[in-house]
Design a protein around this motif. Structure first.
Motif, mmCIF file in Angstrom:
data_model
loop_
_atom_site.group_PDB
_atom_site.id
_atom_site.type_symbol
_atom_site.label_atom_id
_atom_site.label_comp_id
_atom_site.label_asym_id
_atom_site.label_seq_id
_atom_site.Cartn_x
_atom_site.Cartn_y
_atom_site.Cartn_z
ATOM 1 N N ARG A 41 0.954 -1.526 0.169
ATOM 2 C CA ARG A 41 -0.295 0.241 -0.064
ATOM 3 C C ARG A 41 1.074 0.960 0.025
ATOM 4 N NH1 ARG A 41 -3.558 -2.704 4.453
ATOM 5 N NH2 ARG A 41 -4.968 -3.628 3.414
ATOM 6 N N SER A 42 1.896 1.108 0.336
ATOM 7 C CA SER A 42 2.752 2.228 0.330
ATOM 8 C C SER A 42 3.873 1.855 -0.778
ATOM 9 C CB SER A 42 3.489 2.086 1.851
ATOM 10 O OG SER A 42 4.154 0.878 2.009
ATOM 11 N N ARG A 43 4.834 2.097 -0.610
ATOM 12 C CA ARG A 43 6.554 2.507 -1.539
ATOM 13 C C ARG A 43 7.047 0.873 -1.606
ATOM 14 N NH1 ARG A 43 8.454 8.335 -2.745
ATOM 15 N NH2 ARG A 43 9.536 6.572 -4.843
ATOM 16 N N GLY A 44 6.326 -0.033 -1.022
ATOM 17 C CA GLY A 44 6.869 -1.032 -0.724
ATOM 18 C C GLY A 44 8.145 -1.795 -0.364
ATOM 19 N N VAL A 45 9.017 -2.348 -0.429
ATOM 20 C CA VAL A 45 10.449 -2.293 -0.141
ATOM 21 C C VAL A 45 11.250 -0.734 0.499
ATOM 22 C CG1 VAL A 45 10.379 -4.731 -0.197
ATOM 23 C CG2 VAL A 45 11.240 -2.650 -1.201
ATOM 24 N N ASP A 46 10.986 0.655 -0.327
ATOM 25 C CA ASP A 46 11.140 1.585 0.014
ATOM 26 C C ASP A 46 10.717 2.512 0.405
ATOM 27 O OD1 ASP A 46 13.515 1.265 -1.358
ATOM 28 O OD2 ASP A 46 12.078 1.285 -3.642
ATOM 29 N N THR A 47 9.807 2.061 1.218
ATOM 30 C CA THR A 47 9.056 3.071 2.762
ATOM 31 C C THR A 47 9.274 3.435 3.177
ATOM 32 O OG1 THR A 47 6.682 2.979 3.502
ATOM 33 C CG2 THR A 47 7.541 0.985 4.348
ATOM 34 N N LYS B 139 16.971 -7.166 3.679
ATOM 35 C CA LYS B 139 16.685 -9.034 3.621
ATOM 36 C C LYS B 139 15.171 -8.813 2.728
ATOM 37 C CE LYS B 139 19.244 -9.389 8.242
ATOM 38 N NZ LYS B 139 19.085 -9.743 9.470
ATOM 39 N N LEU B 140 14.815 -7.892 3.094
ATOM 40 C CA LEU B 140 13.577 -7.895 2.711
ATOM 41 C C LEU B 140 13.419 -7.894 1.061
ATOM 42 C CD1 LEU B 140 11.046 -5.098 3.898
ATOM 43 C CD2 LEU B 140 10.844 -8.078 4.452
ATOM 44 N N ARG B 141 14.468 -6.803 1.116
ATOM 45 C CA ARG B 141 14.915 -7.738 -1.348
ATOM 46 C C ARG B 141 15.018 -8.435 -1.217
ATOM 47 N NH1 ARG B 141 16.020 -2.250 -2.093
ATOM 48 N NH2 ARG B 141 14.366 -1.142 -2.771
ATOM 49 N N SER B 142 15.896 -9.083 -0.949
ATOM 50 C CA SER B 142 16.758 -10.016 -0.790
ATOM 51 C C SER B 142 15.960 -11.044 -0.914
ATOM 52 C CB SER B 142 17.991 -10.356 -0.519
ATOM 53 O OG SER B 142 18.594 -11.154 -0.647
ATOM 54 N N ARG B 143 15.259 -11.646 -0.184
ATOM 55 C CA ARG B 143 14.366 -12.349 0.094
ATOM 56 C C ARG B 143 13.307 -13.065 -0.877
ATOM 57 N NH1 ARG B 143 15.018 -17.870 0.650
ATOM 58 N NH2 ARG B 143 12.609 -18.758 2.584
ATOM 59 N N LEU B 144 12.931 -11.803 -0.449
ATOM 60 C CA LEU B 144 11.232 -11.615 -1.719
ATOM 61 C C LEU B 144 11.608 -11.487 -2.997
ATOM 62 C CD1 LEU B 144 9.612 -9.348 0.455
ATOM 63 C CD2 LEU B 144 9.325 -11.630 -0.026
ATOM 64 N N ARG B 145 12.864 -11.424 -3.525
ATOM 65 C CA ARG B 145 12.309 -11.697 -5.510
ATOM 66 C C ARG B 145 13.638 -12.731 -5.581
ATOM 67 N NH1 ARG B 145 16.517 -6.871 -7.690
ATOM 68 N NH2 ARG B 145 16.905 -8.313 -9.362
ATOM 69 N N GLU B 146 14.505 -13.659 -4.206
ATOM 70 C CA GLU B 146 14.765 -15.411 -4.072
ATOM 71 C C GLU B 146 12.846 -15.748 -4.367
ATOM 72 O OE1 GLU B 146 16.652 -18.717 -1.627
ATOM 73 O OE2 GLU B 146 16.213 -16.025 -1.003
ATOM 74 N N LEU C 156 3.940 -13.762 -12.769
ATOM 75 C CA LEU C 156 4.070 -13.264 -11.447
ATOM 76 C C LEU C 156 4.416 -12.674 -10.305
ATOM 77 C CD1 LEU C 156 1.180 -16.440 -10.504
ATOM 78 C CD2 LEU C 156 0.811 -14.171 -11.450
ATOM 79 N N GLU C 157 6.683 -13.636 -11.194
ATOM 80 C CA GLU C 157 7.365 -12.623 -10.818
ATOM 81 C C GLU C 157 7.235 -10.956 -11.025
ATOM 82 O OE1 GLU C 157 12.285 -12.860 -11.464
ATOM 83 O OE2 GLU C 157 10.875 -13.912 -12.591
ATOM 84 N N VAL C 158 7.338 -10.551 -12.201
ATOM 85 C CA VAL C 158 7.201 -9.161 -12.401
ATOM 86 C C VAL C 158 5.798 -8.776 -11.891
ATOM 87 C CG1 VAL C 158 6.477 -7.614 -14.478
ATOM 88 C CG2 VAL C 158 7.968 -9.776 -14.644
ATOM 89 N N LEU C 159 5.066 -9.370 -11.685
ATOM 90 C CA LEU C 159 3.958 -8.374 -11.009
ATOM 91 C C LEU C 159 4.056 -7.935 -9.638
ATOM 92 C CD1 LEU C 159 0.555 -10.222 -12.325
ATOM 93 C CD2 LEU C 159 1.141 -7.379 -12.434
ATOM 94 N N ALA D 248 7.537 -3.347 -4.836
ATOM 95 C CA ALA D 248 8.949 -1.899 -5.531
ATOM 96 C C ALA D 248 10.050 -3.120 -5.161
ATOM 97 C CB ALA D 248 8.827 -0.950 -4.730
ATOM 98 N N LEU D 249 10.301 -4.193 -5.844
ATOM 99 C CA LEU D 249 11.261 -5.160 -5.342
ATOM 100 C C LEU D 249 12.290 -4.400 -6.199
ATOM 101 C CD1 LEU D 249 9.755 -8.460 -4.811
ATOM 102 C CD2 LEU D 249 10.300 -6.956 -3.126
ATOM 103 N N VAL D 250 12.443 -4.048 -7.472
ATOM 104 C CA VAL D 250 13.543 -3.212 -8.570
ATOM 105 C C VAL D 250 13.146 -2.314 -8.229
ATOM 106 C CG1 VAL D 250 13.477 -6.040 -9.942
ATOM 107 C CG2 VAL D 250 12.304 -4.194 -10.732
ATOM 108 N N PRO D 251 14.543 -1.868 -9.004
ATOM 109 C CA PRO D 251 14.051 -0.386 -9.172
ATOM 110 C C PRO D 251 13.566 0.423 -10.211
ATOM 111 C CG PRO D 251 16.920 -1.433 -8.977
ATOM 112 C CD PRO D 251 15.633 -1.977 -9.019
ATOM 113 N N GLU D 252 13.491 -0.379 -11.284
ATOM 114 C CA GLU D 252 12.751 0.346 -12.471
ATOM 115 C C GLU D 252 11.311 0.415 -11.846
ATOM 116 O OE1 GLU D 252 14.385 -3.285 -14.063
ATOM 117 O OE2 GLU D 252 14.668 -2.349 -12.320
ATOM 118 N N ALA D 253 10.878 -0.750 -10.577
ATOM 119 C CA ALA D 253 9.580 -0.507 -10.333
ATOM 120 C C ALA D 253 9.481 0.324 -9.071
ATOM 121 C CB ALA D 253 8.563 -2.028 -10.056
ATOM 122 N N GLY D 254 9.915 1.612 -8.413
ATOM 123 C CA GLY D 254 10.192 2.194 -7.542
ATOM 124 C C GLY D 254 9.311 3.384 -7.535
ATOM 125 N N ASP D 255 8.114 3.593 -8.382
ATOM 126 C CA ASP D 255 7.443 4.551 -8.315
ATOM 127 C C ASP D 255 7.001 4.318 -7.126
ATOM 128 O OD1 ASP D 255 6.028 6.567 -10.186
ATOM 129 O OD2 ASP D 255 4.575 6.136 -8.869
#
Length: 334
Positions: free
Chosen positions: A19-25, A54-61, A70-73, A79-86
């Motif tokens: 609901r927020s900025r994902g892992v970048d909140t 840790k969130l980004r690493s484990r959730l991307r894995e 579903l991986e892309v979604l 917001a696990l990848v920089p391109e989807a960091g809006d």
């Protein structure tokens, strides 16, 4: 904890995060609850930077084990990848739509499926868990969303509560709730029994009693017992007759874990208080302390305000307080 309950727990955590900025909140430490912390190896000593890493690493894995779409979604939702960091979830989904060639109207449903499968993968690696992560009370349910509104524009203060809960065990027939009215600053107060309460939908009140001097307790019985994982919506209305006066604050104090709280207040347009402040993670005993306030909260042209809290800590007060005005009243909901 059985597998289904654990998956539901982690799904709730992921939905709070998206609901927020994902892992970048910004307030990542406050928005990550125990289930997701455990799944991602987050410890109490971890600061915000380590939590995000840790969130980004484990959730991307884990997302890498999902089907390609579903991986892309999952990457977009959280917001696990920089391109989807809006900062906006809708914009992140639009980024995903351009990469998986799906129509936007189906994205939210598929994103929900991505989070569900992600939670299943995370839960599969967890063992030796307590009966309910993050729920020391063990009441068998938790709140997904709580939306409450206090109307001070009428002669009698009214509060409305709209709640979605999730059952954490089978055969849950009812739940216990409570609401507290605090005495006015000048010492005047409504009589202890002066609180009208009604169920607008979602069940019936089968017990009402005074749990403390100004704390009203009630038991809400569902139309049918809930099963583990079932979601249930209900709405309540509270009214203080004869213009009863209370202290100038409106807060939520949840006993069980809660994903999201939204509070609204509507003031009389002719008597909008000059200052309103945020209350966040305040001890209940400190609510009457004038020094207990945070950032200013704006009131719009209609005399209304709205505040939102994600994953509030159980047992603490979250809401707003305002300058005392003889024409404004308040209520405290728990």
């Amino acid at each position: 904890m059985d597998a289904r309950a654990l998956v539901d727990e982690i799904i709730g955590d992921l939905k709070v995060l998206r609901r927020s900025r994902g892992v970048d909140t910004k307030e990542i430490n406050e928005r990550i609850r125990p289930a997701l912390r455990l799944a991602c190896g987050i410890t109490p000593e971890d600061g915000p930077a380590n939590i995000r890493a840790k969130l980004r690493s484990r959730l991307r894995e884990l997302a890498g084990q999902l089907p390609a779409d579903l991986e892309v979604l999952a990457q977009a939702a959280l917001a696990l990848v920089p391109e989807a960091g809006d900062q906006f979830y809708r914009t992140r989904l639009a980024w995903a739509a351009a990469r998986i060639d799906r129509q936007e109207r189906t994205l939210r449903r598929r994103a929900d499926e991505a989070l569900k499968q992600l939670a299943e993968l995370a839960a599969a690696d967890l063992t030796d868990l307590p009966d309910r992560i993050g729920d020391p009370a063990g009441d068998g349910w938790h709140t997904e969303t709580l939306r409450a509104m206090l109307n001070l524009s009428t002669s009698d203060p009214e509060a409305y509560e709209f709640r979605t809960i999730v059952a954490d065990r089978d055969e849950l027939p009812e739940i216990d709730l409570a609401v507290t009215l605090t005495a006015a600053p000048n010492g005047s107060s409504s009589p202890p029994g002066a609180l009208a309460m009604d169920v607008l939908y979602g069940g019936r009140l089968t017990q009402r009693f005074m749990a403390a001097e100004r704390r009203f307790a009630m038991k809400l019985t569902f139309p049918e017992p809930l099963r583990n994982g079932d979601r249930h919506d209900f709405a309540l209305r509270f009214r203080v007759p004869d213009g009863g006066a209370m202290r100038p604050h409106f807060v939520s104090v949840t006993k069980q874990p809660c994903d999201e709280v939204e509070l609204r207040v509507k003031f009389d347009e002719k008597h909008v208080p000059p200052n309103v402040w945020l209350l966040k993670r305040v001890f209940q005993s400190d609510l009457g302390d004038p020094s207990q306030h945070g950032a200013p909260v704006p009131v719009d042209g209609a005399g209304e305000l709205r505040v939102q809290f994600l994953a509030p800590d159980p047992g603490f007060a979250y809401g707003v307080r305002w300058e005392v005005d003889e024409h404004t009243d308040s209520a405290r909901m728990r």
